[in-house]
Structures are given as structure tokens and as C-alpha cells.
Design an enzyme around this catalytic site. Structure first.
Site, PDB file in Angstrom:
ATOM      1  N   ARG A  22       0.901  -1.193  -0.019  1.00 56.38           N
ATOM      2  CA  ARG A  22       0.106   0.052   0.090  1.00 56.38           C
ATOM      3  C   ARG A  22       0.753   1.194   0.172  1.00 56.38           C
ATOM      4  NH1 ARG A  22      -5.221   0.739   1.449  1.00 56.38           N
ATOM      5  NH2 ARG A  22      -5.848   2.933   2.328  1.00 56.38           N
ATOM      6  N   HIS A 177      -2.140  22.068  31.117  1.00 60.08           N
ATOM      7  CA  HIS A 177      -2.732  20.752  31.993  1.00 60.08           C
ATOM      8  C   HIS A 177      -4.042  20.934  31.309  1.00 60.08           C
ATOM      9  CE1 HIS A 177       0.271  20.805  35.062  1.00 60.08           C
ATOM     10  NE2 HIS A 177       0.324  21.816  35.043  1.00 60.08           N
ATOM     11  N   SER A 301     -15.990   9.193   5.930  1.00 55.97           N
ATOM     12  CA  SER A 301     -16.517   8.434   6.529  1.00 55.97           C
ATOM     13  C   SER A 301     -17.495   7.588   5.844  1.00 55.97           C
ATOM     14  CB  SER A 301     -17.245   8.741   7.855  1.00 55.97           C
ATOM     15  OG  SER A 301     -18.241   7.819   8.336  1.00 55.97           O
TER      16      SER A 301
END
Length: 469
Positions: A22, A177, A301
Site C-alpha cells: 500500500r 494541563h 466516513s
């Protein structure tokens, strides 16, 4: 459930791995340096140059220098190495059951045609297989790094650097954070990655590619037994350096491969920094900081038509992880050998091309992914405007400076800003109201009232200039 009958594909010339199937186009340039065929061509190259070197040095009595035509004919064995050569070597190896011995016989077959069949005994003279293999691997890896991997990696860093230059002034909310923090600019954050990657590439560019040619256990025993009058260390050093490598004077049967472990650690570190970049870009895409430019006709998709997935960065993550798994294993395995020699390095080194291939594929994926990104400046600006509390740092630091300057009423600045901002959103109006009520000096108050989350970026745009140094 009975297995469905099917036609076997095992006899077809199909790739077992993705790099030869591929993703072949992305990694094809490495084939010229790190494939089995390239290794055999480099073995032929090393053997031919060793023969020319020995005759040129007149090391063996009766084996004087070759003519220019004879040297050219020997080197043509290398430059004409092709698919038929690979097939012939395979036929010889089927008999010898030894790959390096097959190379020796392959060259020997061609000496009569050059008129130097009397030098057949000099092919592979004084060598153990590892003398040829370590040099051949070093030549191939050096070529792959300098001509394929490094140029691709540097092109990617140049691409990131250009993006940093173009976006140096675009303010962006930081998220230390994962929480809103002191703003930066998009360009400065991109510059951090470019800076980190460049340091690793500079280390890789300084790699020493070591090699040795000193016999079965690194003692030159056979050399001095056969030709005691030669300076074999000097012959060895000049030959290795003539191949463009660094001479290793002290080894067992094998070149110790420490340089390979060092190189693979540096490439793995580059890979990890790039992996971190991929996850950050993926995250910025997910919150809308980057918009992806759809590829005409592409499907995001199979069931959700609206989707444009960040697949380039996801694919890059996976390939970087696979590459590092191999690089880490190679680095750990290659520096060890039982006593003077075992064969663990032989099997391990056959995976070098795969390790480089997955890294090169990842670099290609990231480059293509970046080409399809647009900066959503409106989204970045809106995010900043929803987080005025990040100015709490600036305000309390100004209050500290004012207190040192003798301005009254500047007590407990951190605590007062903490009460105002912690765990709650503060809009522009509330923040300006708070600043106006502090009793700051006129200059300090005016400076803070003019400050916005979008302008509170320090010298972030200027820091991008470090990439030019």
C-alpha cells in the site's frame, strides 16, 4: 463453521507488508539503500574496492596495481548490478547457503573477462563475513540517512517553520494541563516544534558511521600470517575511510554497532517529538483551531458524509510508533554480542529498512496533512474572548511591581486575583471594573485596561526569529 474455499495467493508476487504494498510509493527511495538487493550490491561494492585497494597498495607480492581500465571494469560490476544480478546471486547462495560467500563467487566469475583471473584468490582476502557486512550496512545506512531520510525530514521542518513564520502574530489561548492559560501565538508554538526537531536533525547529521576490516576476531591474525610485512592497520584505516566511513580500530569479530544504536536513538527521539506534534495538531483540529481542506472526491466516513477526518496525523502516529518499536529494539540488541560474536545482529539488521520506512512514511503523512490545513483565526479569537480570566496573571504581577514601587493598597495580589478568577469565567467588563478599582498608578492602570487576552502574548511573535539562527 466450515472455512470458505479460496484460491491461495501465496504463489503470487504480492507484498506481505504494507511498506512494500500500500505505501510502496512513499518509501521507494529507501529501496536503493536498505533493501536486501541494495545490501548485496553494497557487498559487491566493498569486495571490489577491497581488491582495488590491496592491489593499489601492492600489499601482496606479485599483485601490482591494476590498470585504470581494469579498475573501471571491476567497478562496472557494481554499477551494472541489476535484477539479473540479484537472481544470479540467489542461485549461487542456494549452493553455498552463505550470502557473503555467494558475493565472493559472483565477483570471481567476472575476473577472467577483465583479464585478472590470477587475482581470484585476492577476492575477500583476509576477510570474515562481518568485515564485508559491517561496511556494507554502514554504506547503505549512510546513504539512506543522507540522501533520503534527512532531506525528507528537513523538508518537513522547513514546512513547519514556514507555517510558524506565517502565523507568528496570530494569538492563541494556551492550555497548560488542558486548562486555559497565558495566551501565546500559533506561530510561536509551531516554532517550538520546529526548533526541537531541528536539534535532532543536526545531531543525526553529525552521525559517525563506523566500519572495520580486521579479520575473524579483530586481531589481523590471518593478515600477518600471510603477509607479515604489511602495515595492516594502516591498510584497514585507509580503506574504511576511503569508503566515506569512520575507522573503528578496536573490535571483536563484529563492528560493535554502537554508532547504529546512537543513530537510532536520535531518530527515535525525532519520531517522538513529531508524534507529540501530531497529537497536538489533531487536538487543535478537534476544537476547530484548524480547518481541514477537503480533498475533491475523498470520503471521510463510510456512513457520515459530513466528516473530514485527520487521518494523515493519525496514520503518522501509528507509523512513528511502529518505527520506534523497531528502532528501540535495534538499539538494544545491536550493542550486545556473546563473547566475540553471535548472530543476533544479523537477523536484527534486516529490519533497519522497515524502521526507516515507517518513519519516512510518517514524515510524508504529516507533510501532506499540513498542506490541507487552514487556520481558523475567528475560532482562536473567540476562544480568547471567552477567557478573560487568563489576564489574572498579568494583573497580579503588575500589582506586585506597584507594591515594590510604593503604591498603597497592593496587598495580597495573588489571593485577590484567585478569588476573582478561580473556577469561574470573568468577562471583559468585570475584569476592567476590577482593574479600575485597584488604585493602581495611572500608567499601570491604563496599560492593564488596554490589555486583552488577544494582546497578552508577550514577545511570542519575536521568538519565532530564533528559527533563523
Amino acid at each position: 463453521m466450515a472455512e470458505t474455499a479460496r484460491i491461495s495467493l501465496a504463489s503470487e508476487p504480492l507484498a506481505l507488508g504494507a511498506l512494500d504494498g500500500r505505501y510502496r510509493a512513499a518509501v521507494a527511495p529507501l529501496v536503493d539503500y536498505l533493501s536486501e538487493a541494495a545490501l548485496n550490491r553494497d557487498r559487491v561494492h566493498v569486495e571490489v574496492e577491497w581488491l582495488i585497494h590491496l592491489t593499489g597498495k601492492s600489499v601482496l607480492p606479485g599483485a601490482g596495481p591494476l590498470t585504470a581500465e581494469q579498475q573501471a571494469a571491476l567497478r562496472a560490476i557494481v554499477t551494472s548490478f541489476d535484477a539479473s544480478s540479484v537472481a544470479e546471486l540467489a542461485e549461487i547462495e542456494a549452493v553455498t547457503v552463505h550470502d557473503v560467500k555467494a558475493v565472493e563467487y559472483y565477483i570471481g566469475r567476472r575476473l577472467a573477462g577483465i583479464g585478472i583471473e590470477h587475482l581470484t584468490a585476492m577476492v575477500h582476502f583476509g576477510c570474515t563475513s562481518e568485515d564485508i557486512n559491517n561496511l556494507s550496512y554502514a554504506v547503505g545506512i549512510k546513504g539512506a540517512v543522507e540522501n533520503v531520510w534527512l532531506p525528507a525530514a528537513r523538508a518537513l521542518v522547513a514546512q513547519i517553520t514556514e507555517m510558524a513564520e506565517q502565523t507568528r502574530g496570530i494569538p492563541m489561548l494556551s492550555r497548560t494541563h488542558g486548562q486555559p492559560a497565558t495566551p501565546t501565538t500559533l506561530g510561536k508554538e509551531l516554532a517550538v516544534t520546529a526548533w526541537r526537531l531541528t536539534r535532532q536533525l543536526d545531531r543525526i547529521a553529525r552521525t559517525e558511521f563506523l566500519g572495520k576490516i580486521n579479520g575473524a576476531t579483530g586481531t589481523y591474525a590471518a593478515h600477518y600470517a600471510s603477509v607479515p610485512g604489511a602495515d595492516w592497520q594502516e591498510v584497514s584505516r585507509t580503506f574504511v575511510e576511503g569508503l566515506g566511513l569512520t575507522w573503528n580500530p578496536l573490535t571483536t569479530q563484529i563492528e560493535s554497532h554502537d554508532w547504529q544504536a546512537e543513530l537510532y536513538a536520535d531518530i527515535a527521539r525525532f519520531n517522538r517529538i513529531l508524534h507529540n506534534f501530531c497529537t497536538d495538531v489533531w487536538s487543535y483540529i478537534s476544537i476547530g483551531y484548524f480547518a481541514q481542506i477537503p480533498v475533491a472526491g475523498a470520503t471521510g466516513s463510510s456512513t457520515m458524509p459530513h466528516k473530514v477526518n485527520p487521518i494523515r496525523f493519525e496514520n503518522a502516529e501509528a507509523n512513528l510508533e511502529i518505527s520506534n518499536g523497531l528502532l528501540d529494539t535495534l538499539g538494544a540488541t545491536l550493542v550486545t554480542s556473546r563473547w566475540q560474536r553471535d548472530l543476533t545482529d544479523s537477523s536484527s539488521q534486516r529490519n533497519i529498512g522497515t524502521a526507516f520506512g515507517h518513519s519516512l512514511l510518517a514524515v510524508s503523512n504529516v507533510a501532506k496533512g499540513l498542506e490541507r490545513l487552514d487556520v481558523a483565526e475567528g475560532v482562536l479569537a473567540e476562544d480568547l474572548d471567552h477567557n478573560w480570566e487568563v489576564l489574572g496573571e498579568a494583573i497580579q504581577m503588575v500589582m506586585r511591581a506597584e507594591a515594590v514601587a510604593g503604591v498603597a493598597g497592593m496587598e495580597n495580589p495573588y489571593e485577590r486575583l484567585k478569588d476573582l478568577t478561580r473556577g469561574q469565567r470573568v468577562d471583559a467588563e468585570r475584569m476592567k471594573e476590577f482593574v479600575s478599582g485597584l488604585g493602581l498608578s495611572a500608567e499601570a492602570e491604563a496599560r492593564l485596561l488596554a490589555l486583552t487576552p488577544g494582546s497578552y502574548t508577550g514577545i511570542a511573535p519575536v521568538l519565532v526569529d530564533h528559527l533563523k539562527k
